[in-house]
Design a protein around this motif. Structure first.
Motif, PDB file in Angstrom:
ATOM      1  N   ALA A   1      19.105  -5.877 -65.545  1.00  0.00           N
ATOM      2  CA  ALA A   1      18.783  -6.254 -66.922  1.00  0.00           C
ATOM      3  C   ALA A   1      19.860  -7.156 -67.518  1.00  0.00           C
ATOM      4  CB  ALA A   1      18.621  -4.995 -67.778  1.00  0.00           C
ATOM      5  N   TRP A   2      21.127  -6.805 -67.335  1.00  0.00           N
ATOM      6  CA  TRP A   2      22.204  -7.629 -67.880  1.00  0.00           C
ATOM      7  C   TRP A   2      22.233  -9.002 -67.222  1.00  0.00           C
ATOM      8  CZ3 TRP A   2      24.480  -7.676 -72.207  1.00  0.00           C
ATOM      9  CH2 TRP A   2      24.785  -6.493 -72.896  1.00  0.00           C
ATOM     10  N   ARG A   3      21.915  -9.057 -65.941  1.00  0.00           N
ATOM     11  CA  ARG A   3      21.897 -10.342 -65.253  1.00  0.00           C
ATOM     12  C   ARG A   3      20.867 -11.274 -65.878  1.00  0.00           C
ATOM     13  NH1 ARG A   3      20.697 -11.138 -58.853  1.00  0.00           N
ATOM     14  NH2 ARG A   3      18.564 -10.850 -59.561  1.00  0.00           N
ATOM     15  N   VAL A   4      19.722 -10.710 -66.240  1.00  0.00           N
ATOM     16  CA  VAL A   4      18.686 -11.516 -66.887  1.00  0.00           C
ATOM     17  C   VAL A   4      19.109 -11.923 -68.290  1.00  0.00           C
ATOM     18  CG1 VAL A   4      16.337 -11.459 -67.808  1.00  0.00           C
ATOM     19  CG2 VAL A   4      16.805 -10.530 -65.543  1.00  0.00           C
ATOM     20  N   ILE A   5      19.672 -10.974 -69.049  1.00  0.00           N
ATOM     21  CA  ILE A   5      20.081 -11.263 -70.426  1.00  0.00           C
ATOM     22  C   ILE A   5      21.117 -12.386 -70.460  1.00  0.00           C
ATOM     23  CG2 ILE A   5      21.345 -10.310 -72.411  1.00  0.00           C
ATOM     24  CD1 ILE A   5      20.002  -7.592 -71.700  1.00  0.00           C
ATOM     25  N   ILE A   6      22.011 -12.390 -69.490  1.00  0.00           N
ATOM     26  CA  ILE A   6      23.068 -13.402 -69.451  1.00  0.00           C
ATOM     27  C   ILE A   6      22.544 -14.739 -68.921  1.00  0.00           C
ATOM     28  CG2 ILE A   6      25.292 -14.026 -68.392  1.00  0.00           C
ATOM     29  CD1 ILE A   6      25.893 -10.967 -68.343  1.00  0.00           C
ATOM     30  N   SER A   7      21.708 -14.672 -67.883  1.00  0.00           N
ATOM     31  CA  SER A   7      21.279 -15.916 -67.224  1.00  0.00           C
ATOM     32  C   SER A   7      20.095 -16.594 -67.896  1.00  0.00           C
ATOM     33  CB  SER A   7      20.927 -15.643 -65.760  1.00  0.00           C
ATOM     34  OG  SER A   7      19.802 -14.781 -65.657  1.00  0.00           O
ATOM     35  N   LEU A   8      19.225 -15.820 -68.551  1.00  0.00           N
ATOM     36  CA  LEU A   8      18.004 -16.380 -69.120  1.00  0.00           C
ATOM     37  C   LEU A   8      18.276 -17.517 -70.114  1.00  0.00           C
ATOM     38  CD1 LEU A   8      15.186 -15.584 -68.256  1.00  0.00           C
ATOM     39  CD2 LEU A   8      14.958 -14.223 -70.336  1.00  0.00           C
TER      40      LEU A   8
ATOM     41  N   MET B   1      13.431 -18.985 -61.622  1.00  0.00           N
ATOM     42  CA  MET B   1      14.362 -18.018 -62.188  1.00  0.00           C
ATOM     43  C   MET B   1      13.848 -17.427 -63.496  1.00  0.00           C
ATOM     44  SD  MET B   1      16.568 -17.814 -59.868  1.00  0.00           S
ATOM     45  CE  MET B   1      17.778 -16.754 -60.640  1.00  0.00           C
ATOM     46  N   LEU B   2      13.158 -18.222 -64.303  1.00  0.00           N
ATOM     47  CA  LEU B   2      12.555 -17.678 -65.526  1.00  0.00           C
ATOM     48  C   LEU B   2      11.471 -16.664 -65.170  1.00  0.00           C
ATOM     49  CD1 LEU B   2      12.269 -20.861 -67.792  1.00  0.00           C
ATOM     50  CD2 LEU B   2      13.850 -18.939 -68.054  1.00  0.00           C
ATOM     51  N   SER B   3      10.710 -16.954 -64.128  1.00  0.00           N
ATOM     52  CA  SER B   3       9.678 -16.025 -63.663  1.00  0.00           C
ATOM     53  C   SER B   3      10.285 -14.700 -63.225  1.00  0.00           C
ATOM     54  CB  SER B   3       8.902 -16.650 -62.501  1.00  0.00           C
ATOM     55  OG  SER B   3       8.124 -15.683 -61.828  1.00  0.00           O
ATOM     56  N   SER B   4      11.342 -14.780 -62.412  1.00  0.00           N
ATOM     57  CA  SER B   4      11.984 -13.548 -61.933  1.00  0.00           C
ATOM     58  C   SER B   4      12.613 -12.784 -63.094  1.00  0.00           C
ATOM     59  CB  SER B   4      13.051 -13.880 -60.890  1.00  0.00           C
ATOM     60  OG  SER B   4      14.138 -14.589 -61.457  1.00  0.00           O
ATOM     61  N   GLY B   5      13.157 -13.532 -64.082  1.00  0.00           N
ATOM     62  CA  GLY B   5      13.754 -12.881 -65.240  1.00  0.00           C
ATOM     63  C   GLY B   5      12.743 -12.063 -66.021  1.00  0.00           C
TER      64      GLY B   5
ATOM     65  N   LEU C   1      32.451  -8.030 -65.059  1.00  0.00           N
ATOM     66  CA  LEU C   1      32.108  -8.170 -63.642  1.00  0.00           C
ATOM     67  C   LEU C   1      30.641  -8.573 -63.484  1.00  0.00           C
ATOM     68  CD1 LEU C   1      33.988  -5.153 -61.994  1.00  0.00           C
ATOM     69  CD2 LEU C   1      34.353  -7.578 -61.482  1.00  0.00           C
ATOM     70  N   ILE C   2      29.763  -7.985 -64.305  1.00  0.00           N
ATOM     71  CA  ILE C   2      28.349  -8.352 -64.263  1.00  0.00           C
ATOM     72  C   ILE C   2      28.175  -9.809 -64.698  1.00  0.00           C
ATOM     73  CG2 ILE C   2      26.078  -7.948 -65.313  1.00  0.00           C
ATOM     74  CD1 ILE C   2      26.812  -4.979 -65.466  1.00  0.00           C
ATOM     75  N   THR C   3      28.937 -10.226 -65.704  1.00  0.00           N
ATOM     76  CA  THR C   3      28.882 -11.621 -66.162  1.00  0.00           C
ATOM     77  C   THR C   3      29.339 -12.565 -65.054  1.00  0.00           C
ATOM     78  OG1 THR C   3      29.346 -10.927 -68.440  1.00  0.00           O
ATOM     79  CG2 THR C   3      29.703 -13.255 -67.897  1.00  0.00           C
ATOM     80  N   LEU C   4      30.447 -12.207 -64.395  1.00  0.00           N
ATOM     81  CA  LEU C   4      30.955 -13.013 -63.282  1.00  0.00           C
ATOM     82  C   LEU C   4      29.931 -13.097 -62.161  1.00  0.00           C
ATOM     83  CD1 LEU C   4      33.422 -14.493 -61.965  1.00  0.00           C
ATOM     84  CD2 LEU C   4      34.057 -12.272 -60.995  1.00  0.00           C
TER      85      LEU C   4
ATOM     86  N   THR D   1      24.535 -15.978 -58.954  1.00  0.00           N
ATOM     87  CA  THR D   1      23.104 -16.134 -59.253  1.00  0.00           C
ATOM     88  C   THR D   1      22.785 -17.537 -59.765  1.00  0.00           C
ATOM     89  OG1 THR D   1      22.885 -13.777 -59.784  1.00  0.00           O
ATOM     90  CG2 THR D   1      21.148 -15.243 -60.571  1.00  0.00           C
ATOM     91  N   VAL D   2      23.354 -17.901 -60.914  1.00  0.00           N
ATOM     92  CA  VAL D   2      22.992 -19.173 -61.551  1.00  0.00           C
ATOM     93  C   VAL D   2      23.405 -20.372 -60.697  1.00  0.00           C
ATOM     94  CG1 VAL D   2      23.327 -20.666 -63.554  1.00  0.00           C
ATOM     95  CG2 VAL D   2      23.093 -18.191 -63.867  1.00  0.00           C
ATOM     96  N   ILE D   3      24.680 -20.445 -60.352  1.00  0.00           N
ATOM     97  CA  ILE D   3      25.184 -21.603 -59.595  1.00  0.00           C
ATOM     98  C   ILE D   3      24.495 -21.753 -58.239  1.00  0.00           C
ATOM     99  CG2 ILE D   3      27.221 -22.607 -58.473  1.00  0.00           C
ATOM    100  CD1 ILE D   3      28.890 -21.485 -60.800  1.00  0.00           C
ATOM    101  N   PRO D   4      24.455 -20.694 -57.389  1.00  0.00           N
ATOM    102  CA  PRO D   4      23.819 -20.888 -56.080  1.00  0.00           C
ATOM    103  C   PRO D   4      22.319 -21.106 -56.128  1.00  0.00           C
ATOM    104  CG  PRO D   4      24.476 -18.599 -56.363  1.00  0.00           C
ATOM    105  CD  PRO D   4      25.085 -19.360 -57.501  1.00  0.00           C
ATOM    106  N   SER D   5      21.651 -20.652 -57.195  1.00  0.00           N
ATOM    107  CA  SER D   5      20.199 -20.873 -57.273  1.00  0.00           C
ATOM    108  C   SER D   5      19.879 -22.367 -57.333  1.00  0.00           C
ATOM    109  CB  SER D   5      19.615 -20.141 -58.492  1.00  0.00           C
ATOM    110  OG  SER D   5      20.051 -20.720 -59.708  1.00  0.00           O
TER     111      SER D   5
END
Length: 328
Positions: free
Chosen positions: A49-56, A212-216, A242-245, A251-255
């Motif tokens: 959930a946090w990964r989506v909140i940060i990356s979305l 990525m928006l779909s997966s989010g 750590l979750i932000t890192l 996630t974001v960069i390698p995608s």
């Protein structure tokens, strides 16, 4: 900027370097997740959930810019004839691939990491070049070249050495964790293989944003349905950072990098670059997590690096026009 660099060097070389950079980022994920799981209040659902909140928000901003540039304005005569982006066949295919590659695969990955070590997790996850090659043969009847086979054999001998060393120290739960990881590999392999045609059609950035928006959205729906509580305030500051890192770096960069690599060198060679991942993970697992490291690990790393070097040399060779037409 990337186009200027590609003009100076072979696109195959650039693509392979980009794939290696994506691999480096992905290889840090199990290490960071293991560090996050040291904080007992954090669950797999919290991480997702946090990964989506940060990356979305990042994907939304990039998405608006990329999609407007590609499909809006004068260049997009085609978009006027075909209606909105959501009416395009590629859009819904990308939505499904995004859910498969970054929701299903990510969820199974996080579940598996609860039961097995970070090194074993990365070893299993990086069997995906084999699956990509096999699935490519099954779905598209793509031939597997001698160079690819040699690189696969060398890299997986190296992977096997590290696996054999670690397997004896794992408990009974390793079977369940390994199965979860293998299913994650299968999902991601299908994502890598099936994304090539869409990326060629709309570009890596547009494809990545929609995927990525779909997966989010899928992850948020999963969280709302399954999670009992969400640690907004009780989560410690180190766990949050750590979750932000993990979100930004793994996630974001390698995608975006992986989509660009697939566009330049194709899914098969992109997946071959990924075989260096276990070696990278092993090094950081030893340095940051204190996991075991011996002669077998060292031998495995050497074999994987040799395989990648061999593959990179082949990627640097110019491709003859006949070869391009024969594989299209």
């Amino acid at each position: 900027m990337l186009e200027k660099i590609i003009k100076e060097k072979s696109s195959a070389q650039i693509g392979f370097i980009i794939a290696l950079l994506a691999t480096f980022c992905y290889s840090l994920k199990p290490i960071i997740i293991k560090l996050i799981y040291q904080y007992e209040e954090v669950t797999s659902e919290d991480v997702l959930a946090w990964r989506v909140i940060i990356s979305l928000p990042i994907y939304i901003v990039v998405g608006v810019w990329v999609l407007k540039r590609k499909f809006g304005g004068e260049e997009s005569a085609d978009s006027e004839q075909g209606g909105s982006i959501a009416s395009k066949p590629w859009f819904w295919k990308t939505v499904l691939l995004g859910a498969l590659g970054f929701y299903v695969a990510a969820l199974l990955d996080l579940i598996g990491l609860h039961y097995i070590s970070s090194q074993l997790a990365r070893l299993i996850l990086f069997t995906y070049p084999t699956l990509v090659a096999i699935l490519g043969w099954l779905i598209y009847r793509q031939s597997i070249s001698r160079t690819v086979m040699i690189a696969l054999v060398l890299s997986y001998i190296g992977v096997g050495l590290i696996f054999a060393y670690d397997f004896n120290s794992l408990g009974d739960k390793v079977i369940f964790g390994s199965v979860m990881m293998f299913l994650s590999v299968l999902a991601f392999s299908l994502y890598v293989l099936l994304s090539k045609k869409i990326i060629d059609q709309v570009g890596g950035a547009a494809f990545t944003v929609v995927a990525m928006l779909s997966s989010g959205v899928c992850i948020l729906i999963h969280f709302l349905i399954s999670a009992q509580t969400f640690n907004w305030l009780s989560m410690s500051s180190p766990a949050f950072w750590l979750i932000t890192l993990m979100t930004i770096v793994t996630t974001v960069i390698p995608s975006f990098l992986i989509a660009e690599a697939i566009s330049l060198v194709g899914p098969q060679k992109t997946s071959i670059a990924g075989t260096v991942g276990p070696a990278i993970t092993s090094v950081f697992a030893v340095l940051l997590l204190g996991e075991a490291f011996g002669v077998m690990q060292f031998a495995g790393i050497v074999l994987v690096v040799v395989a990648i070097t061999y593959m990179q040399r082949e990627s640097a060779k110019p491709v003859e026009p006949k070869e391009i037409t024969s594989t299209s």
